[in-house]
Design an enzyme around this catalytic site. Sequence first.
Site, PDB file in Angstrom:
ATOM      1  CB  VAL A   1      17.911  45.219  16.081  1.00  0.00           C
ATOM      2  CG1 VAL A   1      18.047  45.781  17.478  1.00  0.00           C
ATOM      3  CG2 VAL A   1      18.473  46.212  15.072  1.00  0.00           C
TER       4      VAL A   1
ATOM      5  CG  LEU B   1      23.042  46.725  15.132  1.00  0.00           C
ATOM      6  CD1 LEU B   1      22.761  46.265  13.727  1.00  0.00           C
ATOM      7  CD2 LEU B   1      22.891  45.565  16.089  1.00  0.00           C
ATOM      8  NE  ARG B   2      29.215  50.005  11.109  1.00  0.00           N
ATOM      9  CZ  ARG B   2      30.511  49.878  10.888  1.00  0.00           C
ATOM     10  NH1 ARG B   2      31.074  50.435   9.836  1.00  0.00           N
ATOM     11  NH2 ARG B   2      31.276  49.176  11.711  1.00  0.00           N
TER      12      ARG B   2
ATOM     13  CG  ASP C   1      10.368  36.898  16.081  1.00  0.00           C
ATOM     14  OD1 ASP C   1      11.201  37.803  15.888  1.00  0.00           O
ATOM     15  OD2 ASP C   1       9.342  36.755  15.364  1.00  0.00           O
TER      16      ASP C   1
ATOM     17  CB  CYS D   1      18.027  52.104   9.156  1.00  0.00           C
ATOM     18  SG  CYS D   1      17.976  50.660  10.233  1.00  0.00           S
TER      19      CYS D   1
ATOM     20  CE  LYS E   1      18.846  54.093  14.652  1.00  0.00           C
ATOM     21  NZ  LYS E   1      20.095  53.441  14.263  1.00  0.00           N
TER      22      LYS E   1
ATOM     23  CE  LYS F   1      25.136  47.638   6.002  1.00  0.00           C
ATOM     24  NZ  LYS F   1      25.700  48.443   7.063  1.00  0.00           N
TER      25      LYS F   1
HETATM   26  P1  NAD Z   1      13.312  42.707  11.688  1.00  0.00           P
HETATM   27  O1  NAD Z   1      12.140  42.866  10.820  1.00  0.00           O
HETATM   28  O2  NAD Z   1      14.513  41.992  11.187  1.00  0.00           O
HETATM   29  O3  NAD Z   1      12.871  41.971  13.061  1.00  0.00           O
HETATM   30  C1  NAD Z   1      11.727  42.287  13.773  1.00  0.00           C
HETATM   31  C2  NAD Z   1      11.202  40.991  14.399  1.00  0.00           C
HETATM   32  O4  NAD Z   1      10.175  41.309  15.343  1.00  0.00           O
HETATM   33  C3  NAD Z   1      10.584  40.024  13.393  1.00  0.00           C
HETATM   34  O5  NAD Z   1      11.259  38.787  13.492  1.00  0.00           O
HETATM   35  C4  NAD Z   1       9.125  39.911  13.852  1.00  0.00           C
HETATM   36  O6  NAD Z   1       8.587  38.615  13.666  1.00  0.00           O
HETATM   37  C5  NAD Z   1       9.231  40.248  15.331  1.00  0.00           C
HETATM   38  N1  NAD Z   1       8.011  40.726  15.959  1.00  0.00           N
HETATM   39  C6  NAD Z   1       7.124  41.660  15.511  1.00  0.00           C
HETATM   40  N2  NAD Z   1       6.156  41.847  16.431  1.00  0.00           N
HETATM   41  C7  NAD Z   1       6.423  41.047  17.482  1.00  0.00           C
HETATM   42  C8  NAD Z   1       5.816  40.811  18.745  1.00  0.00           C
HETATM   43  N3  NAD Z   1       4.723  41.476  19.123  1.00  0.00           N
HETATM   44  N4  NAD Z   1       6.364  39.913  19.582  1.00  0.00           N
HETATM   45  C9  NAD Z   1       7.477  39.247  19.217  1.00  0.00           C
HETATM   46  N5  NAD Z   1       8.120  39.429  18.044  1.00  0.00           N
HETATM   47  C10 NAD Z   1       7.599  40.320  17.191  1.00  0.00           C
HETATM   48  O7  NAD Z   1      13.694  44.187  12.169  1.00  0.00           O
HETATM   49  P2  NAD Z   1      15.153  44.766  12.521  1.00  0.00           P
HETATM   50  O8  NAD Z   1      15.896  45.088  11.287  1.00  0.00           O
HETATM   51  O9  NAD Z   1      15.791  43.888  13.547  1.00  0.00           O
HETATM   52  O10 NAD Z   1      14.742  46.161  13.186  1.00  0.00           O
HETATM   53  C11 NAD Z   1      14.139  46.231  14.463  1.00  0.00           C
HETATM   54  C12 NAD Z   1      14.185  47.674  14.922  1.00  0.00           C
HETATM   55  O11 NAD Z   1      15.543  48.089  15.091  1.00  0.00           O
HETATM   56  C13 NAD Z   1      13.565  48.671  13.942  1.00  0.00           C
HETATM   57  O12 NAD Z   1      12.945  49.698  14.659  1.00  0.00           O
HETATM   58  C14 NAD Z   1      14.775  49.217  13.194  1.00  0.00           C
HETATM   59  O13 NAD Z   1      14.554  50.510  12.708  1.00  0.00           O
HETATM   60  C15 NAD Z   1      15.808  49.240  14.313  1.00  0.00           C
HETATM   61  N6  NAD Z   1      17.193  49.168  13.836  1.00  0.00           N
HETATM   62  C16 NAD Z   1      17.529  48.323  12.830  1.00  0.00           C
HETATM   63  C17 NAD Z   1      18.871  48.227  12.412  1.00  0.00           C
HETATM   64  C18 NAD Z   1      19.266  47.311  11.291  1.00  0.00           C
HETATM   65  O14 NAD Z   1      20.383  47.451  10.798  1.00  0.00           O
HETATM   66  N7  NAD Z   1      18.432  46.379  10.866  1.00  0.00           N
HETATM   67  C19 NAD Z   1      19.847  49.016  13.043  1.00  0.00           C
HETATM   68  C20 NAD Z   1      19.472  49.859  14.081  1.00  0.00           C
HETATM   69  C21 NAD Z   1      18.133  49.924  14.473  1.00  0.00           C
END
Ligand code: NAD
Length: 434
Positions: free
Chosen positions: A11, A153-154, A30, A263, A207, A324
């Site tokens: 995301v 987003l998907r 990150d 998710c 959400k 998927k």
């Molecule tokens: P992800 O695990 O791919 O990415 C999270 C990132 O955050 C990691 O790279 C991690 O190293 C970093 N991180 C953690 N703590 C940190 C900090 N204190 N400072 C800086 N970086 C830090 O997760 P994601 O799939 O991108 O999901 C993120 C959020 O978005 C979640 O809440 C998820 O539910 C939501 N979301 C995800 C999707 C999806 O399709 N993946 C879609 C909609 C919403």
Amino acid sequence: MKISVIGSGYVGLVSGACFTEFGHSVICADLDQGKIDALNKGQIPIFEPGLDQIVARNSASGTLSFTTNVQEAVSKTDVVFIAVGTPSRRGDGHADLSYVYAAAETIAKSMNGYTVVVTKSTVPVGTGDEVERIIRETNPEADFSVVSNPEFLREGAAIDDFKRPDRIVVGVEDERARTVMEEVYRPLFLNQSPLLFVNRRTSELTKYAANGFLAMKITFINEMADLCEAVGANVQDVARGIGLDKRIGSKFLNAGPGYGGSCFPKDTLALAKTAQDYDAPVRLIETTIAINDSRKRAMARRVIAACDGNVRGKKIGILGLTFKPNTDDMRDAPSLFIIQALQDKGALIQAYDPEGMEEAEKILSNVTYCDSAYGAAHDADVLVIITEWDVFRALDLPRIKDVMAKPVLVDLRNIYRKSEVEKQGFFYASIGRS
Ligand code: NAD
């Protein structure tokens, strides 16, 4: 505008990259040094179609940069998006908010002038209040607003979803933050994407309500599939018959092995837990979770049945591991449960996935990874389609049959026609098509 994004995963990276396309200047931060090093070398740590070009273009122009220095990123920007993970908390299924709260503390220590802190991570109702409390407590002098802006987003279609969203939901508690958020999304607003301003708690719940509803829709059609098999009906025709009704809609009506991914499983669980905490249980969601869990076990039983009830010592070819197509994300993929259940019964697994094998290797053990669908079929007693990648839609069936020990195809995504496959001499099992 100057934007920083804390967390550069699926995301955060997509959002950051797309914000630069809207004309903003973005720093993606990150804590994962390897991820940031890769991004600084122009390598994209995830598989997401189209993302590499956007990152390359905007990194070259200087509007997109990457750092592990979260504090510096925050201090240089006016709007800070929190996009860290919110996995299920071990033991109770609540969302683990430790990453969000850690980010909030860091932000509090580094803010420079009025800052809008936006939670893009999926977080339970009331998290915005807690983020606000943490920032105020850590830095009583800070001038800031906390906003909720969940992401819809998907994976696999993330760029398009971000640039052409069905809607953008923004939860604000003050006018100053609202004006900033209007500016952030101005290009989309001009494109007439609906921008819904609601209060913060409503936004947070929206959400979960969206994901809960979609998970329920998938689960509904999966149950219909079982009924179709029992009564001699065809679930794909039923899905079309109901999906053409505009009140229902045709999306998320493909019967299959149950929902998975990063998710739906965790968000349905967290929604059910939140509702229980507030003494307003969401029984439909609780039931959805239970049905989906048992569905994955049922899929393994289906494969076992196709092997005459016994898979001990048999070779099972698996096509597709990711939850998927068009992603490398293996989080909570149905394949993990199905493969484990088959291994527990003594099956030998050989698998192929176009993008997911590197991630799968970190989670699964005793799996032989193959370099193509034909490799996974080689010498197999049964071939199981778990993920509907395009490359599996047009397999050379005579060639598959030649290399297999027995011509048995279990299609958990209904991507083939029964008559076509049977004509090639296969035993064919699918979902909801008697
Ligand atoms: P992800 O695990 O791919 O990415 C999270 C990132 O955050 C990691 O790279 C991690 O190293 C970093 N991180 C953690 N703590 C940190 C900090 N204190 N400072 C800086 N970086 C830090 O997760 P994601 O799939 O991108 O999901 C993120 C959020 O978005 C979640 O809440 C998820 O539910 C939501 N979301 C995800 C999707 C999806 O399709 N993946 C879609 C909609 C919403």
